[in-house]
Scaffold this motif. Structure first.
Motif, PDB file in Angstrom:
ATOM      1  N   ILE A  73       0.625  -1.280  -0.016  1.00  8.83           N
ATOM      2  CA  ILE A  73       0.091   0.126   0.012  1.00  8.83           C
ATOM      3  C   ILE A  73       0.784   1.440  -0.101  1.00  8.83           C
ATOM      4  N   THR A  76       0.621   2.839  -3.145  1.00  8.63           N
ATOM      5  CA  THR A  76      -0.671   3.569  -3.785  1.00  8.63           C
ATOM      6  C   THR A  76      -0.486   5.049  -3.104  1.00  8.63           C
ATOM      7  N   SER A 110      -4.482  -0.898  -5.836  1.00 10.39           N
ATOM      8  CA  SER A 110      -3.809  -1.567  -4.780  1.00 10.39           C
ATOM      9  C   SER A 110      -4.523  -2.891  -4.511  1.00 10.39           C
ATOM     10  N   THR A 154      -5.390   0.808   2.270  1.00 12.34           N
ATOM     11  CA  THR A 154      -5.236   1.607   1.116  1.00 12.34           C
ATOM     12  C   THR A 154      -5.975   2.911   1.319  1.00 12.34           C
TER      13      THR A 154
END
Length: 253
Positions: A73, A76, A110, A154
């Motif tokens: 993550i 992201t 993600s 995320t």
């Protein structure tokens, strides 16, 4: 409107996934690093750790899966930050597309990327001797918990991705998340820890999630851990989603 949103999200999802597949660094960090940790702990440190399990890889895998997600993550936040700095968000807003689709595309990217990484890690664990007698429902429950955990983290990653002042700042927030499993039941039983450390380990989200996944893999009763794990994941998800969408609206208006 829903059809418009879904179509736009799918198109932007394809764009983001293309960027992921072209980034060797992303693939290495999200898959190879957790695999390296799995190898290190099983073959180098595992012999010195008494986890009360017939196979240390069975004990260890749930924690490695969470570390895999925490590593993934970070990208992201990185991708969002790069899009913000490149001005692509402004270009998207000038087009007749659903505004929220831009954010959802990053979130779904993600999710997809992390699921692929998780499958790779599980495949390696199987090659190393991981075995589970869990049935289909138990595996589906594990997958559901991991998906919920991925979505929660995320949406948490979206916030620094939108607000960070530098590339390092955008991804650095994930370091504590990667470190958190080390102070939990992921690697050793919590009853081997000193009092204050044990108290923290037993009351943070990773321990409940790891214990739940481990019990599902070993066909043991999950008890209250599953409800604690779900409460943590849902709570983080709701709070992070609210903060992320509020931040996004401020940024694009």
């Amino acid at each position: 409107m829903t059809k418009h949103f879904l179509g736009d999200t799918v198109v932007l999802l394809g764009r983001s996934l293309t960027h992921v597949t072209r980034s060797v660094d992303t693939i290495i960090t999200t898959a190879i690093t957790p695999i390296a940790m799995l190898l290190l702990f099983v073959y180098v440190l595992g012999g010195a750790i008494d986890a009360g399990s017939d196979s240390y890889v069975n004990y260890l895998l749930p924690g490695i899966l969470l570390i895999t997600i925490a590593s993934g993550i970070a990208y992201t936040a990185f991708r969002l930050f790069m899009d913000m700095k490149s001005g692509i968000f402004e270009r998207f807003q000038s087009m007749p597309i659903a505004r929220s689709s831009v954010l959802w595309a990053h979130v779904l990217t993600s999710l997809v990327a992390n699921l692929v990484s998780l499958l790779v890690v599980v495949g390696v664990a199987l090659a190393m001797g991981f075995r589970s007698g869990a049935g289909v429902l138990a595996w589906l429950a594990v997958a559901g918990i991991l998906i919920l955990f991925t979505l929660a983290l995320t949406w948490l990653a979206v916030i620094p991705g939108l607000t960070a002042k530098s590339v390092d700042g955008a991804s650095a927030f994930s370091y504590p998340l990667i470190f958190l499993p080390f102070i939990s039941s992921a690697f050793v039983p919590t009853d081997t820890m000193p009092g204050p450390v044990r108290a923290f380990a037993e009351h943070q989200p990773v321990t409940a999630i790891v214990n739940t996944i481990r019990d599902l893999f070993t066909q043991q009763p999950v008890g209250t851990d599953i409800w604690i794990a779900l409460a943590w994941c849902v709570g983080i998800l709701i709070l992070a989603y609210a903060l992320a969408t509020a931040t996004y609206r401020r940024k694009i208006t």
